[in-house]
Design a protein around this motif. Structure first.
Motif, PDB file in Angstrom:
ATOM      1  N   ARG A  99       0.842  -1.202   0.000  1.00 16.52           N
ATOM      2  CA  ARG A  99       0.000   0.000   0.000  1.00 16.52           C
ATOM      3  C   ARG A  99       0.880   1.256   0.000  1.00 16.52           C
ATOM      4  N   VAL A 100       1.942   1.250   0.798  1.00 17.43           N
ATOM      5  CA  VAL A 100       2.843   2.405   0.838  1.00 17.43           C
ATOM      6  C   VAL A 100       3.585   2.540  -0.489  1.00 17.43           C
ATOM      7  N   LYS A 112       2.477   1.771  -3.431  1.00 19.62           N
ATOM      8  CA  LYS A 112       1.523   2.393  -4.374  1.00 19.62           C
ATOM      9  C   LYS A 112       1.367   3.880  -4.073  1.00 19.62           C
ATOM     10  N   TYR A 113       1.283   4.211  -2.801  1.00 16.50           N
ATOM     11  CA  TYR A 113       1.183   5.621  -2.404  1.00 16.50           C
ATOM     12  C   TYR A 113       2.405   6.399  -2.902  1.00 16.50           C
ATOM     13  N   THR A 150       2.411   7.323  -6.482  1.00 14.27           N
ATOM     14  CA  THR A 150       1.475   8.371  -6.895  1.00 14.27           C
ATOM     15  C   THR A 150       1.965   9.766  -6.555  1.00 14.27           C
ATOM     16  N   LEU A 151       2.998   9.865  -5.737  1.00 12.60           N
ATOM     17  CA  LEU A 151       3.485  11.186  -5.331  1.00 12.60           C
ATOM     18  C   LEU A 151       4.243  11.847  -6.470  1.00 12.60           C
ATOM     19  N   GLY A 186       4.081  12.937   5.260  1.00  9.53           N
ATOM     20  CA  GLY A 186       3.200  11.834   4.872  1.00  9.53           C
ATOM     21  C   GLY A 186       3.953  10.527   4.713  1.00  9.53           C
ATOM     22  N   LYS A 223       3.588   6.978   7.050  1.00  5.92           N
ATOM     23  CA  LYS A 223       3.269   5.693   6.429  1.00  5.92           C
ATOM     24  C   LYS A 223       4.393   4.669   6.621  1.00  5.92           C
TER      25      LYS A 223
END
Length: 144
Positions: free
Chosen positions: A27-28, A30-31, A34-35, A111, A115
């Motif tokens: 999940r991290v 993928k995050y 996206t940054l 952020g 995470k």
């Protein structure tokens, strides 16, 4: 829908903890992918390095889960050593990711730090449970 099975043995608990860690690390990852708001070169480099570190963590945690799923009495010590090494490496990757942001001040850093710290916490829990499995007196009942 996947069947959820209760954790009945220390091995089940260790596997469940590693699965949670893998899911959070993915999940991290993928995050991080996206940054796109990285403003400085240092921030872009830190993000890029962090993405790579998280992919490595997912790989190491996946290898750990595979090892835990196939524990055998005759190779137990070796397999536990592998699992401990790989989870420790995943923790190191997570720390290294954060190190890259040491001199970066931005909302992106905050952020990412939140995470990654969360992933590191669950990964540390997984390592604890693996260590407990290894410390069991007289070989644990490995089950299936």
């Amino acid at each position: 829908m996947k069947e959820i099975r209760p954790a009945n043995t220390p091995r089940d608990l260790a596997q469940a903890a590693v699965k949670v860690s893998i899911a959070r690390a993915r999940r991290v990852s993928k995050y991080l992918d996206t940054l796109s708001g990285a403003k400085t070169k240092r921030e872009r480099v830190a993000l890029s390095d962090c993405v790579e570190q998280m992919y490595d963590s997912v790989d190491e945690l996946s290898r750990t889960l595979g090892e835990l799923k196939h524990l055998r009495e005759e190779t137990f010590r070796w397999q536990m050593s592998n699992a401990q090494t790989w989870v420790s490496a995943a923790l190191t990757n997570e720390d290294t990711c954060l190190d890259g942001f040491h001199e970066v001040e931005s909302e992106v850093k905050d952020g990412v730090k939140r995470k990654i710290t969360n992933v590191a916490r669950v990964t540390s829990n997984a390592l604890y449970l693996i260590n407990r499995l290894d410390e069991s007196r007289g070989r644990p009942k490995l089950g299936h």
